[in-house]
Design a protein around this motif. Sequence first.
Motif, PDB file in Angstrom:
ATOM      1  N   THR A  50      11.439 110.594 -15.249  1.00  0.00           N
ATOM      2  CA  THR A  50      11.641 109.598 -16.321  1.00  0.00           C
ATOM      3  C   THR A  50      10.664 108.431 -16.325  1.00  0.00           C
ATOM      4  OG1 THR A  50      13.239 108.337 -14.986  1.00  0.00           O
ATOM      5  CG2 THR A  50      14.132 110.102 -16.388  1.00  0.00           C
ATOM      6  N   HIS A  51       9.871 108.262 -15.283  1.00  0.00           N
ATOM      7  CA  HIS A  51       9.092 107.017 -15.168  1.00  0.00           C
ATOM      8  C   HIS A  51       8.091 106.817 -16.298  1.00  0.00           C
ATOM      9  CE1 HIS A  51       5.167 108.596 -13.697  1.00  0.00           C
ATOM     10  NE2 HIS A  51       5.912 109.592 -13.223  1.00  0.00           N
ATOM     11  N   ILE A 241      20.950 110.087 -16.520  1.00  0.00           N
ATOM     12  CA  ILE A 241      20.893 110.654 -15.169  1.00  0.00           C
ATOM     13  C   ILE A 241      21.894 111.787 -14.961  1.00  0.00           C
ATOM     14  CG2 ILE A 241      19.976 108.496 -14.245  1.00  0.00           C
ATOM     15  CD1 ILE A 241      22.668 107.981 -12.917  1.00  0.00           C
ATOM     16  N   TYR A 242      22.958 111.805 -15.766  1.00  0.00           N
ATOM     17  CA  TYR A 242      23.933 112.901 -15.662  1.00  0.00           C
ATOM     18  C   TYR A 242      23.915 113.791 -16.893  1.00  0.00           C
ATOM     19  CZ  TYR A 242      25.619 110.033 -11.808  1.00  0.00           C
ATOM     20  OH  TYR A 242      25.698 109.292 -10.655  1.00  0.00           O
ATOM     21  N   ALA A 243      22.747 113.937 -17.507  1.00  0.00           N
ATOM     22  CA  ALA A 243      22.619 114.811 -18.673  1.00  0.00           C
ATOM     23  C   ALA A 243      22.901 116.265 -18.317  1.00  0.00           C
ATOM     24  CB  ALA A 243      21.221 114.680 -19.281  1.00  0.00           C
ATOM     25  N   ASP A 248      18.798 121.912 -13.215  1.00  0.00           N
ATOM     26  CA  ASP A 248      17.837 121.401 -14.194  1.00  0.00           C
ATOM     27  C   ASP A 248      18.097 119.929 -14.529  1.00  0.00           C
ATOM     28  OD1 ASP A 248      20.192 121.565 -15.640  1.00  0.00           O
ATOM     29  OD2 ASP A 248      19.224 122.325 -17.460  1.00  0.00           O
ATOM     30  N   PHE A 249      18.835 119.205 -13.660  1.00  0.00           N
ATOM     31  CA  PHE A 249      19.255 117.833 -13.987  1.00  0.00           C
ATOM     32  C   PHE A 249      18.074 116.909 -14.271  1.00  0.00           C
ATOM     33  CE2 PHE A 249      18.406 117.452  -9.484  1.00  0.00           C
ATOM     34  CZ  PHE A 249      17.987 116.139  -9.299  1.00  0.00           C
ATOM     35  N   ARG A 255      14.386 114.795 -20.823  1.00  0.00           N
ATOM     36  CA  ARG A 255      14.558 114.992 -22.270  1.00  0.00           C
ATOM     37  C   ARG A 255      15.325 113.826 -22.896  1.00  0.00           C
ATOM     38  NH1 ARG A 255      15.441 120.393 -20.579  1.00  0.00           N
ATOM     39  NH2 ARG A 255      17.701 120.096 -20.642  1.00  0.00           N
ATOM     40  N   GLU A 256      16.383 113.382 -22.217  1.00  0.00           N
ATOM     41  CA  GLU A 256      17.187 112.287 -22.755  1.00  0.00           C
ATOM     42  C   GLU A 256      16.397 110.978 -22.772  1.00  0.00           C
ATOM     43  OE1 GLU A 256      20.233 112.282 -24.211  1.00  0.00           O
ATOM     44  OE2 GLU A 256      19.942 114.452 -24.119  1.00  0.00           O
ATOM     45  N   ALA A 257      15.671 110.697 -21.686  1.00  0.00           N
ATOM     46  CA  ALA A 257      14.866 109.473 -21.620  1.00  0.00           C
ATOM     47  C   ALA A 257      13.770 109.491 -22.683  1.00  0.00           C
ATOM     48  CB  ALA A 257      14.261 109.311 -20.230  1.00  0.00           C
TER      49      ALA A 257
END
Length: 272
Positions: A50-51, A241-243, A248-249, A255-257
Amino acid sequence: MNRKQLFDLIKQKQTYLCVGLDTDLDKIPKHLLSEKDPVFEFNKQIIDATHQHCVAYKPNLAFYEALGPKGWESLQKTLEYIPKDIFTIADAKRGDIGNTSSLYAKAFFEQLNFDSITVAPYMGEDSVKPFLKFKDKWVILLAHTSNIGAADFQLIESKANGRRLYEEVMLRAQSWGSTDQLMFVVGATQADKIESIRKLAPEHFFLVPGIGAQGGDLELVSKFGMNEQCGLLVNSARAIIYASAEKDFAQAAKREAEKVSEEMKIYLNKYL
């Protein structure tokens, strides 16, 4: 990190997303529990994924303190792993009288080297001022939060001037610290009030939790909360973080970020 550096980072990345590292051993993927340090391994993979799509990380200290010394070790390793150009927030909600606050400030700013810390203002100026003595470090003062109980005290009106308690906090605190060192927590679930809240502190940054799992409206927050230097760090934790609870977390978190960051890019171009 100073205000200019933070705004430059927002412009460079075209996002004002803060990812909350509320790492819970009961929620992370089960395959990580066999790791020597499951909390750090989870955080490491989330950060790797996510960075590029965020400008800040916000570990909630409760999730680390609850694990005792191992939790503090995981937190330290996490902080050392976060890229140096990303803003870090100790979501610790500290606040006590002078000497104690001074030691809390040293712990989080000197020992752990966070860029900022959330502080509760209830005990007044002398409980906040010690945190404001550190160069390029920030106090993020609780103002109008997103929890249900916020109404218990924050919305009490003064008989003297009609101001609500959170309004009094925001107005008075601005004499304690400058726009280069003081932010306010304003919950995204208060999006209908954020235009009037922005008028109370036009130049200050707001940390805005409550989008994602808590249902805050990102467009309303952006439209009415943004100022000339963006002035927003919008936090999302669980939704990112809990998508996924599977192997594949990290990819799911990315993807969410990325999705939130792309939406923020639109609002930066529209409202900034």
